[in-house]
Enzyme design. Structure first.
Site, mmCIF file in Angstrom:
data_model
loop_
_atom_site.group_PDB
_atom_site.id
_atom_site.type_symbol
_atom_site.label_atom_id
_atom_site.label_comp_id
_atom_site.label_asym_id
_atom_site.label_seq_id
_atom_site.Cartn_x
_atom_site.Cartn_y
_atom_site.Cartn_z
ATOM 1 N N CYS A 116 -5.880 -0.990 -17.497
ATOM 2 C CA CYS A 116 -5.479 -1.353 -16.220
ATOM 3 C C CYS A 116 -3.925 -0.462 -15.967
ATOM 4 O O CYS A 116 -3.536 -0.175 -14.981
ATOM 5 C CB CYS A 116 -5.080 -2.466 -15.318
ATOM 6 S SG CYS A 116 -2.726 -3.078 -16.925
ATOM 7 N N CYS A 152 0.829 -1.110 -0.102
ATOM 8 C CA CYS A 152 -0.134 0.122 -0.444
ATOM 9 C C CYS A 152 0.824 1.665 0.042
ATOM 10 O O CYS A 152 2.245 1.425 0.623
ATOM 11 C CB CYS A 152 -0.900 -0.256 1.184
ATOM 12 S SG CYS A 152 -1.979 -1.200 1.457
ATOM 13 N N CYS A 155 -2.976 -7.811 6.561
ATOM 14 C CA CYS A 155 -3.169 -7.475 6.326
ATOM 15 C C CYS A 155 -4.169 -7.730 5.501
ATOM 16 O O CYS A 155 -5.640 -8.263 5.632
ATOM 17 C CB CYS A 155 -2.714 -8.220 4.919
ATOM 18 S SG CYS A 155 -2.696 -7.515 3.114
#
Length: 431
Positions: free
Chosen positions: A389, A87, A162
């Protein structure tokens, strides 16, 4: 509140962060030029250590001290945030985060002279829904670290929590550490590709250390205890070898049951996959009965579109295509899907080949469809649906289609990778 990071060498400067860059780093101006600052937020006043050059000659800064905290900052929910490369943006307030992701698509479109007004509100997938992940592992003495790499590092964050993956995948980490401890020699590395399918977890372990008889028995026992669907092993780049299979891992697309190849690509979440499929299906006119699915993978879109249309699916990866073709033979499909192996980067479909279709769907890798899109632009296909993407490569490809006479009707961004710079989208073009 003032936060301090470990000081070190390098020149120190004070800056104010004005915006977020395309990869989620804060951007600040200095007398030396632009400075990109990971883990910062617009409105931060920071003391930095300059840590070398980044892409394009810009500088990279490491935070030594937060002199004035941005009102957009929040307390990151995960204890691993910061070092963990999984992240990049947990410290950013939710609306600021979603606005930034929305802005990513608009920015790239405008850079190519395209209408950003076509970008619709961001569709978000909740954290904790990732059903596929790639974890890194390394044995050091009597300990195996298993998790994501640190940002810009080969070091591994040994995950104790997580918030990204499903509970099923996270609960697999502890027993997998024990298995790898008995398998890997000291200092050896491995990679675990895990996917939660409808019939259980499919696990592929990549490592240079071949499993001996004792290890194979331990892996079989591990697969049975954890109720895995399938467990495979390979050296990186080799064909995977199944070591244990309690049942076939299966995924449902439309009315097709697909068995993915070990380690194969699939959409990271069921929720995101459903949203993408619904957007694509909604863009195809009911009158379109002949469809082409380019970069088809294992058939996520092809099988979902095969009623009542007939779909010809083009894919360059032999393992993915084999899975698609096996599923296409199921009686329920009545021959409505067929596969063809084609490397569309080396051998794109020509305009005259595309002209027989009522609609074309393409879902290329991050680099986009640079070789294929010019041929689509020269075709007479009335409807083209792009899944991407990478907003940057999408905007480049969209410019080519529009210059070829297509009209961009809508762009829907979709966030399947919370707290990261990754973003997907669906766009609809018509003649």
């Amino acid at each position: 509140m003032r936060r301090r990071a470990r000081p070190g060498g390098g020149r120190q400067i004070d800056v104010s962060v004005t915006e977020l860059g395309a990869r989620g780093d804060g951007v600040a101006k200095s007398v030396d030029g632009l400075v990109f600052v990971p883990l910062s937020a617009p409105g931060d006043r920071l003391r930095l250590r300059l840590a070398g050059e980044k892409r394009g000659g810009a500088l990279r800064g490491e935070i030594l001290e937060v002199l004035e905290e941005s009102p957009l900052r929040i307390e990151p929910p995960c204890p691993h945030f910061g070092p963990c490369g999984g992240c990049q943006l947990q410290h950013l307030e939710a609306k600021a985060y979603s606005d930034w992701k929305q802005h990513l698509v608009s920015t790239h479109l405008m850079r190519h002279g395209l209408d950003a007004a076509r970008v619709e509100p961001l569709v978000q997938v909740a954290p904790g829904s990732r059903r596929r992940a790639v974890f890194a592992a390394r044995r050091q003495g009597q300990r195996v670290s298993l998790g994501f790499h640190e940002a810009r590092s080969h070091s591994i964050v040994d995950l104790e929590a997580c918030l990204l993956v499903t509970g099923t995948l996270f609960r697999l980490l502890a027993p997998l550490r024990a298995v790898l401890l008995g398998w890997l020699p000291d200092g050896a590395a491995a990679q675990a590709v895990v996917a939660e399918t409808e019939t259980g977890v499919d696990l592929l372990i990549e490592t240079e250390t071949a499993p001996g008889l004792e290890t194979r028995e331990a892996l079989a026992a591990f697969a049975a205890t954890q109720n895995l669907a399938r467990l495979s092993w390979c050296r990186k780049g080799d064909v995977p070898e199944p070591l244990a299979q309690l049942r076939l891992p299966r995924l449902t697309f439309g009315c097709a049951q697909v068995v993915p190849p070990p380690g194969g690509f699939l959409q990271p979440s069921r929720e995101g996959e459903t949203a993408l499929v619904e957007l694509v299906r909604g863009a195809i006119p009911a009158s379109a009965l002949r469809l082409a699915d380019l970069y088809a993978g294992i058939g996520t879109f092809a099988f979902s579109l095969a009623d009542p249309a007939r779909v010809l699916a083009y894919e360059g990866d032999p393992e993915a295509l084999a899975a698609l073709e096996t599923a296409a033979r199921q009686p329920a499909l009545r021959g409505r899907v067929a596969g063809e192996r084609r490397d569309l980067d080396r051998q794109p479909l020509r305009a005259e080949e595309l002209d027989v279709f009522d609609a074309v769907v393409f879902d290329p890798p991050r680099a986009g469809a640079g070789a294929q899109v010019p041929h689509i632009a020269q075709s007479i296909v009335p409807t083209v649906v792009a899944i991407s993407c990478n907003p940057a490569s999408f905007a480049r490809d969209a410019r080519i289609l529009i210059d070829g006479g297509y009209c961009l009707q809508r762009v829907v961004p979709l966030d399947q990778f919370p707290w990261s710079s990754h973003l997907e989208l669906v766009a609809v073009f018509r003649r």
